[in-house]
Motif scaffolding. Structure first.
Motif, PDB file in Angstrom:
ATOM      1  N   LEU A 168       0.832  -1.203   0.000  1.00 20.92           N
ATOM      2  CA  LEU A 168       0.000   0.000   0.000  1.00 20.92           C
ATOM      3  C   LEU A 168       0.871   1.260   0.000  1.00 20.92           C
ATOM      4  N   VAL A 169       1.923   1.245   0.790  1.00 22.31           N
ATOM      5  CA  VAL A 169       2.829   2.387   0.844  1.00 22.31           C
ATOM      6  C   VAL A 169       3.442   2.642  -0.534  1.00 22.31           C
ATOM      7  N   GLU A 170       3.922   1.590  -1.179  1.00 22.43           N
ATOM      8  CA  GLU A 170       4.548   1.751  -2.491  1.00 22.43           C
ATOM      9  C   GLU A 170       3.556   2.249  -3.530  1.00 22.43           C
ATOM     10  N   ALA A 171       2.333   1.769  -3.485  1.00 23.44           N
ATOM     11  CA  ALA A 171       1.332   2.207  -4.462  1.00 23.44           C
ATOM     12  C   ALA A 171       0.993   3.683  -4.269  1.00 23.44           C
ATOM     13  N   LEU A 172       0.885   4.119  -3.041  1.00 17.58           N
ATOM     14  CA  LEU A 172       0.539   5.525  -2.783  1.00 17.58           C
ATOM     15  C   LEU A 172       1.696   6.463  -3.093  1.00 17.58           C
ATOM     16  N   LYS A 173       2.928   5.976  -3.059  1.00 13.21           N
ATOM     17  CA  LYS A 173       4.080   6.812  -3.401  1.00 13.21           C
ATOM     18  C   LYS A 173       4.034   7.276  -4.854  1.00 13.21           C
ATOM     19  N   GLU A 174       3.229   6.599  -5.681  1.00 14.56           N
ATOM     20  CA  GLU A 174       3.143   6.951  -7.101  1.00 14.56           C
ATOM     21  C   GLU A 174       2.216   8.134  -7.353  1.00 14.56           C
ATOM     22  N   SER A 175       1.539   8.615  -6.313  1.00 13.67           N
ATOM     23  CA  SER A 175       0.657   9.773  -6.475  1.00 13.67           C
ATOM     24  C   SER A 175       1.474  11.050  -6.618  1.00 13.67           C
ATOM     25  N   ASP A 176       1.003  11.959  -7.472  1.00 14.50           N
ATOM     26  CA  ASP A 176       1.678  13.242  -7.646  1.00 14.50           C
ATOM     27  C   ASP A 176       1.534  14.122  -6.405  1.00 14.50           C
ATOM     28  N   ARG A 177       0.447  13.920  -5.667  1.00 14.34           N
ATOM     29  CA  ARG A 177       0.198  14.669  -4.449  1.00 14.34           C
ATOM     30  C   ARG A 177      -0.474  13.739  -3.464  1.00 14.34           C
ATOM     31  N   LEU A 178      -0.100  13.828  -2.200  1.00  8.45           N
ATOM     32  CA  LEU A 178      -0.710  12.946  -1.211  1.00  8.45           C
ATOM     33  C   LEU A 178      -0.931  13.729   0.082  1.00  8.45           C
ATOM     34  N   GLU A 179      -2.082  14.398   0.133  1.00 15.22           N
ATOM     35  CA  GLU A 179      -2.428  15.179   1.311  1.00 15.22           C
ATOM     36  C   GLU A 179      -3.642  14.618   2.041  1.00 15.22           C
ATOM     37  N   LYS A 180      -4.516  13.924   1.300  1.00 12.10           N
ATOM     38  CA  LYS A 180      -5.723  13.386   1.919  1.00 12.10           C
ATOM     39  C   LYS A 180      -6.134  12.110   1.180  1.00 12.10           C
TER      40      LYS A 180
END
Length: 394
Positions: free
Chosen positions: A96-108
């Motif tokens: 899950l951490v690795e997949a979310l790291k691919e987001s251009d922005r991660l605030e919410k």
């Protein structure tokens, strides 16, 4: 493009829209193989989790990624045709951490299943990896997205209702004095699977005077032998090929039923019938619950339980019918019944004199003019005698 892929694109667009409305950068779907905790994964990826647990990550404007237990790597082949990104990390938390790291922005980030399904170690890994990100429970908002079904989904509900009807038709052919619940269950599973059903839930219920908490006893079918004067309630829930649940339960007996049994069956049937009549677009779940109760109470019976719920890719979905009336007033919110919802009604009633109980269930599609029952079987007590079936419903 296939009808299935049209449905996929509709769902992804709806999820993108709700993410934009709530200023979310991503959605995390938490699932496990319990039948009420895996429908979200099928909603977003058409993946029917067969074992253990799994997740999906949907970034704004992207195709979702499936993050599955490493033990499921061999289950890749019979899975979804909707997505191409399958991941089998050493731990789902790391995945899950690795997949979310691919987001251009991660605030919410919204999490579906945060309160009941997401594992503690997954939540801790996410908050540690992204300390500046707000992780919010998005389960209720997701329920609103999927509450109204598309024509594709309604066809899936009709499909599973047909399968359950064939199961119950077979039960009426084989049920007899001396047969065991387990023998009936074996035949119901056979018929259901032959017609394309999966993930069956089959409960057997009966009135048990020795039950100190309630006269209604239910469990998976056991070695209990059906007797001449007993009343047996067989409850079926199953998905069809598209993954949609419906529910069907009926009361069955052999000898001429006594007055209490007949009255309990009428109480349940009238509760369901009256509730179905009130199930129109714009009605509230509380309105329907009170109408069900009025039908039940006309026959000297009562119920302290909520009377139904929506269902779809999970066996229980929002809105809940009557939860706000009998258990949790805060659940009422702004829930209303809408055209395109699929709802089951299943009042569990008890005789006010403590002499009997009753239970049945039916699944309905809400249409513009009211509700439409999916089962072809009459709602009432079925008596089997001399190879023929009679209905005691009035």
């Amino acid at each position: 493009m296939s009808q299935s892929h049209d449905e996929r694109d509709r769902r992804w667009a709806a999820l993108d829209k709700t993410m934009a409305e709530h200023d979310l950068d991503a959605l995390v779907f938490a699932a496990n193989d319990y039948r009420g905790h895996k429908g979200s994964l099928r909603y977003v990826a058409d993946y029917n989790l067969c074992h253990k647990y799994g997740n999906a990550v949907l970034l704004r404007g992207r195709e979702p990624s499936l993050v599955l237990s490493g033990s499921l790597v061999s289950a890749r082949k019979p899975a979804s045709g909707w997505v191409s990104d399958y991941r089998f990390p050493q731990t789902t938390a790391a995945g899950l951490v690795e997949a979310l790291k691919e987001s251009d922005r991660l605030e919410k980030v919204g999490i579906i299943g945060m309160g009941q399904v997401l594992k503690v170690n997954e939540y801790l890994a996410l908050t540690e990896a992204f300390p500046g990100c707000a992780f919010v429970d998005f389960t209720k908002e997701f329920e609103k997205v999927r509450a109204v079904k598309s024509p594709y989904e309604l066809a899936g509900a009709e499909e599973s209702a047909y399968i359950l009807d064939q199961c119950f038709h077979r039960l009426l052919e084989i049920a007899r004095v001396g047969i065991t619940e387990r023998e009936i269950a074996a035949e119901m599973h056979r018929v259901g699977h032959l017609h394309g059903g999966e993930d069956p839930i089959f409960l057997s219920m009966h009135t048990d005077a020795q039950n100190e908490h309630s006269q209604s006893t239910f469990d998976s079918p056991r070695d209990r032998v059906l007797g001449t004067h007993d009343v047996h309630t067989f409850s079926f829930e199953m998905i069809g090929p598209r993954g949609y649940w419906t529910e069907l339960a009926r009361m069955v007996t052999f000898a001429v039923p006594d007055d209490v049994t007949t009255r309990m069956a009428r109480s349940v049937a009238d509760g369901i019938g009256d509730g179905a009549g009130a199930m129109v677009p714009g009605a509230t779940p509380g309105d329907i619950q009170r109408t069900v109760l009025a039908g039940v109470e006309r026959h000297g019976a009562s119920t302290s339980y909520w009377s139904g719920h929506s269902l779809g890719l999970d066996v229980i979905e929002d809105p809940m019918i009557g939860l706000d009336v009998v258990e949790d007033p805060e659940q009422s919110g702004d829930n209303v019944i809408e055209e395109g919802m699929v709802v089951t009604l299943h009042p569990m009633v008890q005789d006010d004199g403590g002499r009997g109980s009753g239970y049945m269930s039916d699944t309905f599609i809400v249409e513009s003019s009211g509700s439409r029952k999916l089962s072809e079987h009459p709602t009432g007590l079925h008596r089997i005698a001399r190879g023929e079936v009679s209905i005691h419903d009035h």
